[in-house]
Design an enzyme around this catalytic site. Structure first.
Site, mmCIF file in Angstrom:
data_model
loop_
_atom_site.group_PDB
_atom_site.id
_atom_site.type_symbol
_atom_site.label_atom_id
_atom_site.label_comp_id
_atom_site.label_asym_id
_atom_site.label_seq_id
_atom_site.Cartn_x
_atom_site.Cartn_y
_atom_site.Cartn_z
ATOM 1 N N LYS A 54 6.520 5.970 6.006
ATOM 2 C CA LYS A 54 6.026 4.979 6.965
ATOM 3 C C LYS A 54 7.090 3.919 7.238
ATOM 4 O O LYS A 54 7.339 3.547 8.378
ATOM 5 C CB LYS A 54 4.739 4.330 6.426
ATOM 6 C CG LYS A 54 3.546 5.293 6.409
ATOM 7 C CD LYS A 54 2.320 4.705 5.711
ATOM 8 C CE LYS A 54 1.199 5.724 5.659
ATOM 9 N NZ LYS A 54 -0.039 5.238 5.022
ATOM 10 N N GLN A 98 -1.437 0.499 0.896
ATOM 11 C CA GLN A 98 -1.561 1.936 0.661
ATOM 12 C C GLN A 98 -2.672 2.208 -0.357
ATOM 13 O O GLN A 98 -2.741 1.581 -1.407
ATOM 14 C CB GLN A 98 -0.210 2.488 0.169
ATOM 15 C CG GLN A 98 -0.169 3.999 0.015
ATOM 16 C CD GLN A 98 -0.304 4.761 1.331
ATOM 17 O OE1 GLN A 98 0.036 4.250 2.397
ATOM 18 N NE2 GLN A 98 -0.809 5.980 1.270
ATOM 19 N N ASP A 121 -4.660 -0.246 9.801
ATOM 20 C CA ASP A 121 -5.246 0.963 9.234
ATOM 21 C C ASP A 121 -6.690 1.155 9.698
ATOM 22 O O ASP A 121 -7.299 2.197 9.442
ATOM 23 C CB ASP A 121 -5.253 0.855 7.698
ATOM 24 C CG ASP A 121 -4.282 1.821 7.060
ATOM 25 O OD1 ASP A 121 -3.946 2.822 7.706
ATOM 26 O OD2 ASP A 121 -3.877 1.560 5.917
HETATM 27 N N1 GUN Z 1 -3.789 6.819 1.657
HETATM 28 C C1 GUN Z 1 -3.858 8.041 2.240
HETATM 29 N N2 GUN Z 1 -3.899 7.921 3.566
HETATM 30 C C2 GUN Z 1 -3.847 6.598 3.846
HETATM 31 C C3 GUN Z 1 -3.849 5.854 5.054
HETATM 32 O O1 GUN Z 1 -3.927 6.366 6.170
HETATM 33 N N3 GUN Z 1 -3.787 4.486 4.907
HETATM 34 C C4 GUN Z 1 -3.730 3.904 3.683
HETATM 35 N N4 GUN Z 1 -3.679 2.581 3.646
HETATM 36 N N5 GUN Z 1 -3.733 4.561 2.552
HETATM 37 C C5 GUN Z 1 -3.784 5.905 2.643
#
Ligand code: GUN
Length: 297
Positions: A54, A98, A121
């Site tokens: 990311k 995350q 998110d």
């Molecule tokens: N963990 C797995 N997928 C995601 C996501 O799309 N966002 C976040 N914040 N954590 C994740």
């Protein structure tokens, strides 16, 4: 039949190219680059690998990341005070924490601490509620990525029976709401199956578009798929390591036999994963654009 492979890698590259022009224009009008805070707590290898991807994608298109790698022993108070600081930092347009967080931290409380306008998110209750009501707000990146991948592959959801396997807050549930919305990318008839669904195949065999988001390796096998269906595999399961020491990934779909029956299918890796990242960039630019339009001049 041998399925058309829907390359998320290629489609995401197109999306990123489009977004990079927008990021550049925003940097000029804002007088600073759009900014995303990426918070990682602990040392879950899968989370670290996602976060690295990311951050790299952000930097490549001109989104500045503010990187916080906190130790696994971080307290709730420490996390809360970091989020409060980021909420009021004018250079930070979006905040991503995350998931999953280490078990001693309250994931729900952490999410609720992110200002909804910075929740790129789309998991804050305000954004989740907006999605449920069909109102404008941030939508989680993976469901957005699935819809965008279908749209750019010219696969219509209108009137299609979409069967989703999985009811999690990041994929299954929000995707069901998105596909129920009126208009492009929506207008589907949606069935959501989960771990308590008896005879899963009875439902999946009726799908025009089957989305596997159960988080279990190869739960969708060929006998569960209708000839000519579109199969979207959201699963990223780590099943051992490759000769070069990297994690070996497999999806929720038993790829080769299912590809013999499906009309189109996404691979793992290189399917939905890159689309998730592209949608995070898109949500971040949206947050920055909104911040600009609400800044008093
Ligand atoms: N963990 C797995 N997928 C995601 C996501 O799309 N966002 C976040 N914040 N954590 C994740």
């Amino acid at each position: 039949m041998s399925a058309r492979i829907l390359s998320g890698t290629e489609i995401a590259a197109q999306v990123r190219a489009e977004l990079s022009g927008r990021a550049e224009a925003l940097a000029t009008t804002l007088g600073r680059p759009p900014g995303l805070a990426v918070v990682l707590v602990g040392d879950n290898p899968a989370s670290r690998s996602y976060v690295t991807g990311k951050r790299k994608a952000c930097n490549e298109i001109g989104v500045r990341t503010f990187d916080f790698d906190l130790p696994a022993a971080t307290s709730m108070d420490e996390l809360r005070s970091l989020l409060e600081r980021l909420n009021s930092d004018g250079a930070v347009d979006g905040i991503l924490v995350q998931l999953p967080l280490p078990a001693h931290l309250d994931e729900r409380a952490a999410i609720e601490h992110i200002r909804p306008e910075k929740d790129v998110d789309g998991i804050h209750p305000e954004n989740a509620g907006r999605l449920l009501r069909g109102e404008d707000g941030f939508v989680p990146c993976t469901p957005l990525g699935v819809v965008e991948l279908l749209r750019r592959s010219h696969i219509s959801t209108r009137g299609a029976h979409v069967v989703i396997v999985g009811r999690g807050q990041l994929v299954g549930r929000p995707l069901s709401c998105l596909m129920l919305r009126k208009g492009e990318g929506g207008d589907a008839t949606v069935t959501v199956c989960h771990s308590a669904t008896p005879d899963l195949a009875r439902f999946t065999r009726d799908a025009d578009i089957l989305v596997a988001a159960a988080g279990r390796p190869r739960v969708v096998t060929a006998h569960m798929v209708r000839e000519g269906a579109v199969v979207i595999d959201v699963g990223v399961n780590r099943v051992g390591t490759t000769a070069s020491g990297k994690a070996r990934l497999c999806g929720d779909v038993d790829f080769a036999p299912v590809a013999e029956k499906a009309a189109a299918i996404t691979p793992v890796p290189g399917g939905v994963g890159p689309m998730t990242i592209a949608m995070l960039l898109s949500n971040t630019l949206r947050a920055a654009e909104r911040a600009r339009s609400s800044t008093p001049t």
